[in-house]
Design an enzyme around this catalytic site. Structure first.
Site, short mmCIF file in Angstrom:
data_model
loop_
_atom_site.label_atom_id
_atom_site.label_comp_id
_atom_site.label_asym_id
_atom_site.label_seq_id
_atom_site.Cartn_x
_atom_site.Cartn_y
_atom_site.Cartn_z
N GLY A 1 35.90 42.84 30.61
CA GLY A 1 37.16 43.28 30.02
C GLY A 1 37.06 44.19 28.83
N THR B 1 40.75 44.51 40.30
CA THR B 1 42.13 44.89 39.97
C THR B 1 42.17 45.54 38.60
OG1 THR B 1 42.75 42.83 41.10
CG2 THR B 1 44.51 44.03 40.00
N GLU C 1 41.58 41.34 30.53
CA GLU C 1 40.82 40.08 30.50
C GLU C 1 40.41 39.81 31.93
OE1 GLU C 1 40.04 38.38 27.91
OE2 GLU C 1 41.43 39.04 26.37
N GLU D 1 51.63 36.16 42.41
CA GLU D 1 52.45 35.75 43.57
C GLU D 1 52.08 34.35 44.06
OE1 GLU D 1 50.37 38.26 43.19
OE2 GLU D 1 49.66 39.08 45.10
N GLU E 1 42.25 39.18 22.96
CA GLU E 1 43.52 38.50 22.75
C GLU E 1 43.32 37.40 21.72
OE1 GLU E 1 44.61 37.37 26.90
OE2 GLU E 1 46.26 38.78 26.62
N LYS F 1 54.89 40.21 34.98
CA LYS F 1 54.70 40.15 36.44
C LYS F 1 53.71 39.03 36.69
CE LYS F 1 52.56 41.01 39.85
NZ LYS F 1 52.12 39.92 40.76
N CYS G 1 38.11 31.45 34.15
CA CYS G 1 37.33 32.68 33.94
C CYS G 1 36.03 32.40 33.21
CB CYS G 1 38.17 33.70 33.18
SG CYS G 1 38.86 33.06 31.66
N LEU H 1 46.93 57.95 29.96
CA LEU H 1 46.55 57.86 28.54
C LEU H 1 47.39 56.84 27.79
CD1 LEU H 1 45.66 61.54 27.61
CD2 LEU H 1 44.15 59.57 27.76
N ASN I 1 45.44 31.10 37.84
CA ASN I 1 44.62 29.91 37.55
C ASN I 1 45.16 29.06 36.41
OD1 ASN I 1 43.67 32.10 35.92
ND2 ASN I 1 41.96 30.83 35.35
P1 NAD Z 1 44.02 39.31 40.74
O1 NAD Z 1 43.33 40.43 40.05
O2 NAD Z 1 44.03 39.27 42.21
O3 NAD Z 1 45.57 39.28 40.33
C1 NAD Z 1 46.00 39.17 38.98
C2 NAD Z 1 47.39 39.74 38.86
O4 NAD Z 1 47.36 41.13 39.15
C3 NAD Z 1 48.41 39.13 39.84
O5 NAD Z 1 49.65 39.03 39.19
C4 NAD Z 1 48.47 40.18 40.95
O6 NAD Z 1 49.67 40.18 41.66
C5 NAD Z 1 48.32 41.46 40.13
N1 NAD Z 1 47.81 42.61 40.88
C6 NAD Z 1 47.03 42.62 41.98
N2 NAD Z 1 46.76 43.88 42.35
C7 NAD Z 1 47.38 44.69 41.47
C8 NAD Z 1 47.47 46.11 41.31
N3 NAD Z 1 46.85 46.93 42.14
N4 NAD Z 1 48.17 46.59 40.27
C9 NAD Z 1 48.78 45.78 39.40
N5 NAD Z 1 48.75 44.43 39.51
C10 NAD Z 1 48.05 43.89 40.52
O7 NAD Z 1 43.43 37.99 40.11
P2 NAD Z 1 43.74 36.48 40.51
O8 NAD Z 1 43.06 36.16 41.79
O9 NAD Z 1 45.21 36.23 40.39
O10 NAD Z 1 43.04 35.68 39.31
C11 NAD Z 1 41.69 35.33 39.31
C12 NAD Z 1 40.90 36.28 38.45
O11 NAD Z 1 41.43 36.30 37.13
C13 NAD Z 1 39.46 35.87 38.29
O12 NAD Z 1 38.64 37.00 38.44
C14 NAD Z 1 39.38 35.36 36.87
O13 NAD Z 1 38.11 35.44 36.27
C15 NAD Z 1 40.37 36.22 36.19
N6 NAD Z 1 40.80 35.60 34.93
C16 NAD Z 1 40.33 36.13 33.75
C17 NAD Z 1 40.70 35.53 32.54
C18 NAD Z 1 40.22 36.08 31.23
O14 NAD Z 1 40.80 35.73 30.23
N7 NAD Z 1 39.19 36.90 31.20
C19 NAD Z 1 41.53 34.41 32.55
C20 NAD Z 1 41.98 33.91 33.77
C21 NAD Z 1 41.60 34.52 34.96
#
Ligand code: NAD
Length: 488
Positions: free
Chosen positions: A461, A235, A253, A181, A465, A178, A287, A247, A155
């Site tokens: 979370g 995730t 976040e 995608e 940060e 990472k 978020c 551990l 986002n």
């Molecule tokens: P997502 O969880 O689908 O993916 C985030 C990242 O994790 C991507 O790089 C993805 O490839 C990777 N990923 C996916 N599955 C994984 C796994 N099993 N192991 C390791 N990595 C994995 O999230 P998204 O759709 O990309 O982003 C939207 C989400 O992010 C929303 O829920 C939003 O609230 C959250 N977000 C939170 C904050 C915050 O600061 N709290 C900021 C921005 C976005």
């Protein structure tokens, strides 16, 4: 518009372009549906190569053992170069997640500012001399952890990636980024810029690919000493389980479903601006989006009517066009998800006051556009009010009493952010202290500063940060006792 490059962009390993042996990833421009760029992705062998490069750079101490002011010099130079490349970075992000050029420019500048901020923190950070309770000196020092995996969402990639890279590097770690995608471009571009600013080889590596093919094996890799993740709660929970088994520390976040509260004594004009921007800037793909609106009943109708008017007037269009109020959603799959939630809301008895559909303008039919949507008549228990939609959908609910309001606002699995509008400062303070949220805004919303800690309570979370302490997230605390007894 430039054509998609023939050659997919490689990975970044050990300071160099490295072939990724996984399937090619196409970045889709959500404004047009066309491929905007192509990327190589990592296989397990490529992940091994990146981890090895990172681990060896850490063992050599070429970055870890630099004096903080020397590390700061590189981070300042990285900031300068990011600022210089801001326009290119902004266009790159826009072509992959469809946010307006204006917002992408702001985030590119913020990425440069983040590096500048953490360069300053790095230059001035200190250990602690703690009060002795015996004949010794006791000190606490903060040491880098080792190889840290940084996993980011789509986002606001420029902001999120800088927000993780800068403090993790300032602390002296070697890192593997990472990126999502959906937006593989900005992380790679930032990575190259920061390496060229003077990082020794292997200290910063970028691996593109999906969460399952690249993110998951990274998290499980025995040489990864910490994970910093921003993304969805499901995730985050999966990653936390693995981190618990291993551990190792994890910073998460995650998602939000933030309550935005307007009391009857609020400044209506300012509240309308704040509430509208709080959900519809970035089309709710933030978020901290204020997606549950609670309005004290005497103000309810006038505020909601003003919001409907604004939503209907919001001009959707190509994100590069300064006349566009907002662009498309970040992907076509994401639009389907948003549509699914609007259908659920309808089925639960929600009345659609604005939006609830794709725009009719035929010139937008190739993009992932969706109109800003306002829904009333739902209970706080409805799925559209409980689950993160992460799109331009605002659920509005009236309230009568402060106690009931606080109960409803806190009746959520999430606890990332909250906002409230009132002219009564005592009430503002009282309510702010009772809201279960990592950030509370009073008479403003979505104001964010790199100098202020940020993170979530409950399922939003773990860890904070940003801020000076943001570097410590990426450090191991070591206490040292030095005896003063015996004279030798
Ligand atoms: P997502 O969880 O689908 O993916 C985030 C990242 O994790 C991507 O790089 C993805 O490839 C990777 N990923 C996916 N599955 C994984 C796994 N099993 N192991 C390791 N990595 C994995 O999230 P998204 O759709 O990309 O982003 C939207 C989400 O992010 C929303 O829920 C939003 O609230 C959250 N977000 C939170 C904050 C915050 O600061 N709290 C900021 C921005 C976005």
């Amino acid at each position: 518009m430039s054509a998609a490059p023939e050659t997919p962009a490689p990975l970044l390993i050990n300071g160099e372009a490295a072939t990724g042996h996984g399937p090619i990833l196409d970045a889709i421009d959500p404004a047009t549906g066309r491929v905007s760029a192509r990327y190589q992705t990592a296989t397990s062998a490529d992940i091994e190569a990146a981890v090895k490069a990172a681990r060896e750079s850490f063992a050599r101490g070429t970055w870890r053992d630099k004096k903080p002011h020397e590390r700061a010099t590189v981070l300042f130079e990285a900031s300068r170069r990011i600022a210089e490349a801001a326009e290119v970075l902004a266009h790159l992000q826009m072509s992959q997640n469809g946010k307006t050029l204006k917002e992408c420019r702001t985030q590119a500048k913020a990425a440069a500012a983040t590096f500048r901020y953490f360069a300053s923190v790095c230059e001035t950070m200190e250990g602690d001399l703690t009060t002795p309770r015996g004949d010794y000196l006791s000190m606490t020092v903060y040491e880098p952890i080792g190889v840290v995996a940084l996993i980011t969402p789509w986002n606001s990639p420029l902001a999120m990636e800088a927000q993780k890279l800068a403090p993790a590097l300032a602390a002296g770690n070697s890192v593997i980024l990472k990126p999502s995608e959906i937006t593989p471009g900005t992380g790679l571009a930032l990575g190259r810029i920061v390496c060229e600013a003077g990082l020794p080889p292997g200290v910063l590596n970028v691996l593109n690919g999906t969460g399952l093919a690249v993110g998951d094996p990274l998290v499980r890799h025995k040489e990864i000493g910490m994970i910093s993740f921003t993304g969805g709660t499901a995730t985050g929970r999966a990653i936390a389980r693995i981190a618990a088994e291993r551990l190792i520390p994890v910073a998460l976040e995650l998602g939000g479903k933030s309550p935005h509260i307007v009391f009857a004594d609020a400044d209506l004009d300012r509240a309308v601006d704040g509430v509208f921007g709080g959900i519809f800037d970035a089309l709710g793909q933030s978020c901290v989006a204020g997606s549950r609106l609670f309005v004290e009943r005497p103000l309810y109708r006038s505020l909601v009517d003003r919001l409907i008017e604004r939503a209907n007037a919001l001009m959707l269009g190509p994100p590069a066009d300064p006349a566009s109020g907002q662009g498309p959603l970040a992907s076509f799959a994401h639009r389907e998800r948003v549509e699914h939630y609007v259908e659920l809301a309808r089925a639960d008895g929600g009345r659609i006051l604005a939006g609830g559909a794709r725009p009719e303008d035929a010139s937008l039919s190739q993009g992932a556009y969706y109109r800003p949507t306002i829904i009333e008549g739902l209970a706080n228990e409805a799925r559209a009010c409980r689950e993160e939609i992460f799109g331009p959908v605002l659920c509005v609910l009236p309230f009568d009493h402060e106690t009931d309001l606080i109960k409803q606002a806190n009746d959520s699995a999430y606890g990332l952010a909250a906002g409230l509008w009132t002219r009564d400062i005592s009430k503002a303070w009282r309510v702010a202290r009772q809201l279960e949220a990592g950030t509370v805004w009073i008479n403003t919303y979505r104001e964010l500063s790199i100098a202020t800690p940020f993170g979530g309570m409950k399922e939003s979370g773990l860890g904070r940060e940003k801020g000076r302490q943001g570097v410590r997230l990426y450090a191991s605390t070591k206490s040292i006792y030095l005896s003063l007894a015996g004279g030798a």
